[in-house]
Design an enzyme around this catalytic site. Sequence first.
Site, PDB file in Angstrom:
ATOM      1  N   LYS A 164       0.832  -1.206   0.000  1.00  0.00           N
ATOM      2  CA  LYS A 164       0.000   0.000   0.000  1.00  0.00           C
ATOM      3  C   LYS A 164       0.865   1.254   0.000  1.00  0.00           C
ATOM      4  O   LYS A 164       1.061   1.903   1.020  1.00  0.00           O
ATOM      5  CB  LYS A 164      -0.911  -0.028   1.229  1.00  0.00           C
ATOM      6  CG  LYS A 164      -2.360   0.169   0.859  1.00  0.00           C
ATOM      7  CD  LYS A 164      -3.278  -0.110   1.991  1.00  0.00           C
ATOM      8  CE  LYS A 164      -4.465   0.808   1.972  1.00  0.00           C
ATOM      9  NZ  LYS A 164      -5.246   0.806   0.755  1.00  0.00           N
TER      10      LYS A 164
HETATM   11  N1  PPE Z   1      -7.195  -2.876  -3.514  1.00  0.00           N
HETATM   12  C1  PPE Z   1      -6.858  -1.582  -3.410  1.00  0.00           C
HETATM   13  C2  PPE Z   1      -6.210  -0.914  -4.552  1.00  0.00           C
HETATM   14  C3  PPE Z   1      -7.133  -0.905  -2.220  1.00  0.00           C
HETATM   15  O1  PPE Z   1      -6.796   0.376  -2.104  1.00  0.00           O
HETATM   16  C4  PPE Z   1      -7.781  -1.579  -1.161  1.00  0.00           C
HETATM   17  C5  PPE Z   1      -8.097  -0.859   0.124  1.00  0.00           C
HETATM   18  C6  PPE Z   1      -8.106  -2.941  -1.313  1.00  0.00           C
HETATM   19  C7  PPE Z   1      -7.783  -3.555  -2.514  1.00  0.00           C
HETATM   20  C8  PPE Z   1      -8.701  -3.749  -0.201  1.00  0.00           C
HETATM   21  O2  PPE Z   1      -7.747  -3.984   0.809  1.00  0.00           O
HETATM   22  P1  PPE Z   1      -8.151  -4.187   2.319  1.00  0.00           P
HETATM   23  O3  PPE Z   1      -8.638  -2.873   2.829  1.00  0.00           O
HETATM   24  O4  PPE Z   1      -6.901  -4.624   2.991  1.00  0.00           O
HETATM   25  O5  PPE Z   1      -9.199  -5.214   2.346  1.00  0.00           O
HETATM   26  N2  PPE Z   1      -8.435   0.503  -0.018  1.00  0.00           N
HETATM   27  C9  PPE Z   1      -8.352   1.371   1.128  1.00  0.00           C
HETATM   28  C10 PPE Z   1      -8.355   2.829   0.744  1.00  0.00           C
HETATM   29  C11 PPE Z   1      -9.600   3.405   0.180  1.00  0.00           C
HETATM   30  C12 PPE Z   1      -9.458   4.904  -0.020  1.00  0.00           C
HETATM   31  O6  PPE Z   1     -10.278   5.462  -0.752  1.00  0.00           O
HETATM   32  O7  PPE Z   1      -8.543   5.502   0.545  1.00  0.00           O
HETATM   33  C13 PPE Z   1      -9.367   1.014   2.182  1.00  0.00           C
HETATM   34  O8  PPE Z   1     -10.338   0.335   1.920  1.00  0.00           O
HETATM   35  O9  PPE Z   1      -9.160   1.422   3.327  1.00  0.00           O
END
Ligand code: PPE
Length: 312
Positions: A164
């Site tokens: 991330k």
């Molecule tokens: N893919 C991406 C690109 C992504 O940013 C997230 C989280 C996920 C998958 C899901 O990952 P997880 O949260 O570990 O299940 N996106 C974060 C940021 C959103 C934002 O707008 O800022 C979040 O959900 O917190």
Amino acid sequence: MSERPEMFQGVDELWMDGEFVDFDDAQIHVLTHGLHYGSGVFEGVRCYDTVDGPAIFRWEEHLERFYESGKPYDLEIPFEPEELTEATVELIRREELESCYIRPIAFYGYDSLGVSPGDCPTKVAIGAWPWGAYLGEDALENGVDVMVSSWRKHASSQIPTNMKTTGLYVNSMLATEEAKGNGYTEAIVLNKEGNVAEGPGENIFLVRDGEIYTPGLAESILDGITRRTAIELAEDLGYTVHDEATISRGELYTADELFFTGTAAEVTPIRSVDDNVIGEGTKGPVTDEIQSQFFDLVEGRLDGYDDWFTYV
Ligand code: PPE
């Protein structure tokens, strides 16, 4: 001081570099390395108001990913995990939040400028504030209309996509803004090979003939923690989950069901892709089952998952 944006209206303090600071004092220099080159890593975590009180969901896993995300960039977080845990729990207590979104961020700070971070210090901050349904209140119940973006995800040979990193998100921004500009709620982004990767801020799942498919980690996706949770819940419910699937664009259109997962998006049904109605155009039965199991879990109504909660 200018008027506080609506999202942060109730926030009194943030944690920054080892101490709690007033919201308005949480400032950085405009020549900060991370601002110029996207050299930062962050997390999005949710704290839920469970039946046993406020608890952070899968904090340990988020923390692990936070430290790991810095690795390729030699971005070493100058705090022990326990210190960040303590700071976060304390922040939620001080802000008297029952449920909230938590945003830890670490980035190269202000010293010299130039691509090489040189002696730029690593800055760390944590904010927490209430954040409702990511894709709108209606989305969790009725699903979202999405389009396949014309933008591709970075290939994992170009930049680590399983972590991330802040800089990665300009790609997500392009995809989301394109979708919104075209009247859709969210995008689906294909990888460089043209297969389905994920949403701009979500992982994606497909249901076909009662089995569940989701792109594997080699498809240029974030190693989502909600993705891992959904896989485990689905398997516990007796579903076969193919978690290293390669999914073509066409398979999206013929899916029985599609849904997004993410910390912010939770479990959100997708009701159409590129104006093709998915299934009945409503939340499908498998999505419904996994979504309700998910909310039972995060709100503390399922036994056996205590390890996944850090109580405030
Ligand atoms: N893919 C991406 C690109 C992504 O940013 C997230 C989280 C996920 C998958 C899901 O990952 P997880 O949260 O570990 O299940 N996106 C974060 C940021 C959103 C934002 O707008 O800022 C979040 O959900 O917190």
